[in-house]
Each structure stands twice: as C-alpha cells, then as structure tokens.
Design an enzyme around this catalytic site. Structure first.
Site, PDB file in Angstrom:
ATOM      1  N   GLY A   9     -15.658   2.542  -0.193  1.00 36.11           N
ATOM      2  CA  GLY A   9     -15.490   2.806   1.232  1.00 36.11           C
ATOM      3  C   GLY A   9     -14.640   1.739   1.896  1.00 36.11           C
ATOM      4  N   CYS A  10     -14.239   2.001   3.135  1.00 30.35           N
ATOM      5  CA  CYS A  10     -13.325   1.085   3.831  1.00 30.35           C
ATOM      6  C   CYS A  10     -13.982  -0.261   4.138  1.00 30.35           C
ATOM      7  CB  CYS A  10     -12.789   1.742   5.093  1.00 30.35           C
ATOM      8  SG  CYS A  10     -14.055   2.427   6.201  1.00 30.35           S
ATOM      9  N   TYR A  11     -15.127  -0.241   4.818  1.00 26.17           N
ATOM     10  CA  TYR A  11     -15.840  -1.493   5.081  1.00 26.17           C
ATOM     11  C   TYR A  11     -16.242  -2.187   3.775  1.00 26.17           C
ATOM     12  CZ  TYR A  11     -16.636  -0.554  10.141  1.00 26.17           C
ATOM     13  OH  TYR A  11     -16.499  -0.349  11.493  1.00 26.17           O
ATOM     14  N   GLU A  60      -7.649  -5.375   6.635  1.00 30.46           N
ATOM     15  CA  GLU A  60      -7.036  -4.317   5.832  1.00 30.46           C
ATOM     16  C   GLU A  60      -6.756  -3.133   6.741  1.00 30.46           C
ATOM     17  OE1 GLU A  60     -10.147  -3.331   3.012  1.00 30.46           O
ATOM     18  OE2 GLU A  60     -10.968  -1.802   4.349  1.00 30.46           O
TER      19      GLU A  60
END
Length: 347
Positions: A148-150, A313
């Site tokens: 996932g992103c986080y 990011e």
C-alpha cells in the site's frame, strides 16, 4: 513484448499504470477493462493519453485476459481474489494493487476489509510487492500483492534500522505520522474529498485504527524477524498527489554510537528508486511528483535518543502504479527501471 491487461482502468491507479506503460518499450497494452465504459476509447476518458494509448475499454469477458502475460488489478478490494485463480491456472501472472493478497492472515483481512477471503490457498504463495525488501522472491513469483501507499513509505523509512534483526531502536514504541493527498482516496464521488471540503483544510482520520496498520506491522515484523508494533496516524492534506511520512523511533542504548546517516546511505546506495538526502535535509512532496522515487532524510535532534525519519513519495507512483511496473520488470527479467525513468514534475 509483454502482453499486459489492466482490470479497472478508470481509476487513478489505472490511468497512472497506462501513463507509465505507454512509455515502456517492453510492453504492449492488450486490454483495459471497465464494464461501465466498455467500447469507449481510453483516450476519450483520459485526454492526456491521446496519441499514447489507442485501445478502448472492454468488459473482462471481451478482453480475453487469459491471453495476456500479466494482468494488473487496479480495482477495489475483493475483485482480484475472485479472478486470480482462473488467470493463474491459465499461466498468467497477476499483480494486485489492492489489498487482496497483502495480509497473510485471512482473519485479519476479513476484520479490516469487511469481507471473507475467497482464495486463502493463494495467500501463502503471494509475494509482497515491495522490491527493496523482496526483490529475489518477486523475480520468481506469479502472484504479487502490492504494498500500500502509506506502508511503502513507512517500511522504507524503517528498513535500515530493523533489517536482519538489528537492535538499534525500540520496536514497540514506533510512531508514523503520515499525510496524503486526496488522490489516495480514489477516483470516486465522496463528500470528504470534494474541493470545498478538502481544500484549505487538514485533518487526521482512522485514528482508532486504519486498514494499513496491520499491513505495516506485518511488513516491519517480517523485515525485523521479530514482532514490531507501530502506531500509525494518517492525515488528509489539500493536495492532489503525495505522501509525507514522519516516523519517530527511540534509539536503544546499544544503538547510540551508530552513524545513522551512513547506515541509510549504505543500505540504499544501489536502490535506483530510494534517494537518501544529505544530512539536515527536509524532503518535499513536490520533489517526487510523478516519479517512482522515495526520498528519505534522517534526523537526530540534539544528538539525543530520538530518531526522526522523513519520507516522501508520490502515492500514485512509488506508492502504487510505479512500483507495480517496477515489480513487473523484475518478474519478466527486464531492467528494473525500464519505463520508470521519469524526472519529477516541478512546479
């Protein structure tokens, strides 16, 4: 040429995949699915792709996904696990950008995603799609559950401190204070992400518990080889793209003489998509916009016992579609950076 299918091409991660793959010399986009938009040229929905992508949306049945070499799922949770077994049986590699194959414990998946996992037999086989951690396993995998992103930002930020069972920091008091732009919520109509709601505003959410928490703790524990516990608090910021994670770690007595700047620089020296900034730097989200790069800075205020790690990011690229392409390259023996050598956008 690698024949690529994309299931769910109308969301932000789907169009980001298309943007990156359009410039990739080793692939051909064979099919992009959407039941609602079937028959519509992709470039009609996303004019930024005019002249780059000439396929039309099709239904999954019409797309003949079994003829692809790899299929990306840029879909809501639950879709990939329903279709993956049939594709895998046909010899198609599967890369899921949702959460269906991230968590190894099906009970945890059901708890956080409010649905029963439909193919638990594949969970043990699925490789977690964080290249900087699982590069060798990814090379031989046929099923990937993308990070996932986080979780990507937090795990990269703590990787040099935990990897190989290092005893440098306390592992039960870690804190990740994370902020994301509104595209992280997906391309859908929702009151909280309306401009008049999200603009000129800043708020925390998921404080009681967020579905990325078990993924982060699972990943960090695997990296460390022992249980790790981290408190994760996400925030919504009034920007379109980007994640900024501020991570706090208490240094153990045995880690006090460590040169943490050197530790991070040496760990990531050969990682094309992780940039450790010079000592004293503070990375900005705009410095990675549109790119597959994560930038990291390490601080030790007052030379005390608290480390502050800053990670930025682009949530749609390194946090999703970009690293999915990075993983695809590894799976097919291509140069890892192919199609991803994109200079960040500024301003």
């Amino acid at each position: 040429m690698i024949k690529v299918g994309i299931v769910g091409g109308t969301g932000y991660t789907g169009v980001e995949l298309l943007r990156l793959l359009a410039g990739h010399k080793g692939v051909k986009v064979h099919a992009v699915t959407s039941r609602k938009e079937a028959g519509m040229p992709v470039a009609d929905m996303f004019p930024s792709l005019r002249g780059w992508v000439d396929v039309a949306f099709s239904t999954p049945e019409e797309a003949d996904l079994k003829s692809c070499d790899v299929v990306f799922f840029a879909t809501p949770h639950g879709v990939a696990m329903a279709q993956a077994p049939e594709l895998l049986a046909a010899g198609v590699k599967v890369i899921d950008l949702a959460a269906d194959f991230r968590l190894k414990d099906p009970a945890e998946f059901q708890k956080w995603y409010a649905m029963e996992h439909s193919c638990t037999d594949l969970l043990a086989e699925a490789v977690y799609g964080l290249a900087e951690v699982n590069r060798e396993q990814i090379k031989s995998a046929r099923l990937i559950g993308m990070a996932g992103c986080y979780p990507t930002s937090v795990q990269l930020g703590l990787l040099p401190l935990l990897e190989g069972g290092k005893q440098l920091i306390e592992t039960n008091t870690l804190i990740a204070d994370c902020k994301s732009g509104v595209s992280g919520a997906g391309r859908k109509a929702e009151v909280g992400t309306l401009f008049s709601e999200a603009g000129d505003n800043f708020k925390a959410y998921g404080v009681k518990g967020h579905r990325h928490s078990p993924e982060i703790n699972q990943g960090l524990s695997a990296i460390h080889g022992a249980p790790v516990s981290l408190t994760f608090v996400p925030h919504l910021t009034p920007m379109i793209r980007g994640i900024h994670s501020t991570i706090y770690a208490r240094i153990k007595p045995e880690g006090r003489d460590t040169d943490f700047q050197k530790l991070f620089e040496e760990r990531f020296v050969d990682e094309r998509f992780v940039d450790v900034l010079p000592a004293g730097s503070c990375p900005e989200t705009r410095s990675v916009r549109g790119s597959n790069i994560a930038r990291i800075a390490v601080h030790r205020p007052g030379n005390g016992d608290l480390l502050v790690i800053l990670v930025v990011e682009d949530n749609l690229v390194k946090g999703a579609s970009g690293q999915a392409v990075q993983v695809m390259n590894l799976m097919f023996g291509l140069p890892e950076s192919q199609g991803l050598e994109v200079v960040p956008l500024l301003p």
